[in-house]
Scaffold this motif. Sequence first.
Motif, PDB file in Angstrom:
ATOM      1  N   LYS A 236       1.001  -1.305  -0.103  1.00  0.00           N
ATOM      2  CA  LYS A 236       0.098   0.061  -0.005  1.00  0.00           C
ATOM      3  C   LYS A 236       0.872   1.346   0.089  1.00  0.00           C
ATOM      4  N   ILE A 237       0.540   2.321  -0.573  1.00  0.00           N
ATOM      5  CA  ILE A 237       1.130   3.686  -0.543  1.00  0.00           C
ATOM      6  C   ILE A 237       0.303   4.693  -0.300  1.00  0.00           C
ATOM      7  N   ASN A 238       0.850   5.673   0.454  1.00  0.00           N
ATOM      8  CA  ASN A 238       0.259   7.082   1.049  1.00  0.00           C
ATOM      9  C   ASN A 238       1.163   7.997   0.064  1.00  0.00           C
ATOM     10  N   LEU A 239       0.568   8.459  -0.608  1.00  0.00           N
ATOM     11  CA  LEU A 239       1.279   9.635  -1.320  1.00  0.00           C
ATOM     12  C   LEU A 239       0.971  11.062  -0.092  1.00  0.00           C
ATOM     13  N   LEU A 240       2.164  11.710   0.093  1.00  0.00           N
ATOM     14  CA  LEU A 240       2.194  12.687   1.110  1.00  0.00           C
ATOM     15  C   LEU A 240       2.240  14.030   0.438  1.00  0.00           C
ATOM     16  N   ALA A 241       3.192  14.230  -0.536  1.00  0.00           N
ATOM     17  CA  ALA A 241       3.513  15.425  -1.354  1.00  0.00           C
ATOM     18  C   ALA A 241       3.806  14.996  -2.773  1.00  0.00           C
ATOM     19  N   PRO A 242       3.689  16.382  -3.629  1.00  0.00           N
ATOM     20  CA  PRO A 242       4.002  16.012  -5.082  1.00  0.00           C
ATOM     21  C   PRO A 242       5.547  15.554  -5.062  1.00  0.00           C
ATOM     22  N   ALA A 243       6.069  14.807  -6.158  1.00  0.00           N
ATOM     23  CA  ALA A 243       7.433  14.354  -6.311  1.00  0.00           C
ATOM     24  C   ALA A 243       8.141  15.491  -7.118  1.00  0.00           C
TER      25      ALA A 243
END
Length: 135
Positions: A80-87
């Motif tokens: 599972k992934i949680n995206l926290l901020a733009p790359a």
Amino acid sequence: MNPRIQASFDRQSMMATLGAQLVETGDGTATITAPILPGARQQQGFGHAGLTFSIGDSAAGYAALTLIPDTQEIVTAEIKINLLAPAIGDRLIARGRVIKPGRRLIVVTSDVYAETNGTERHIACLMGTMIPVDL
């Protein structure tokens, strides 16, 4: 660098396509970096979540591989992934580690950072389960 783990990484054509490099391994840890190339960006110009996920998953998997016998490899059972901020940045750094080793299931995590001019920003965290498989 462990030659067995480096050889396994080198067989991943996806990592080569992304320009990713396995830069460090330890007991239950692995670090992978990848540039944010023009071909790995989304419509707003940020690094694509697929790039973030790919290197995060591989860093977690190679962290698990450091703890199993040479007669086995690793496959991802779920992650599972949680995206926290733009790359946003020059490159991504994924640091994987084993949370709970086991003979049948290995619980792993990975944190991904975007780096710009030496400054890192935490952009994603992954958690999953790896399964050792016989070669």
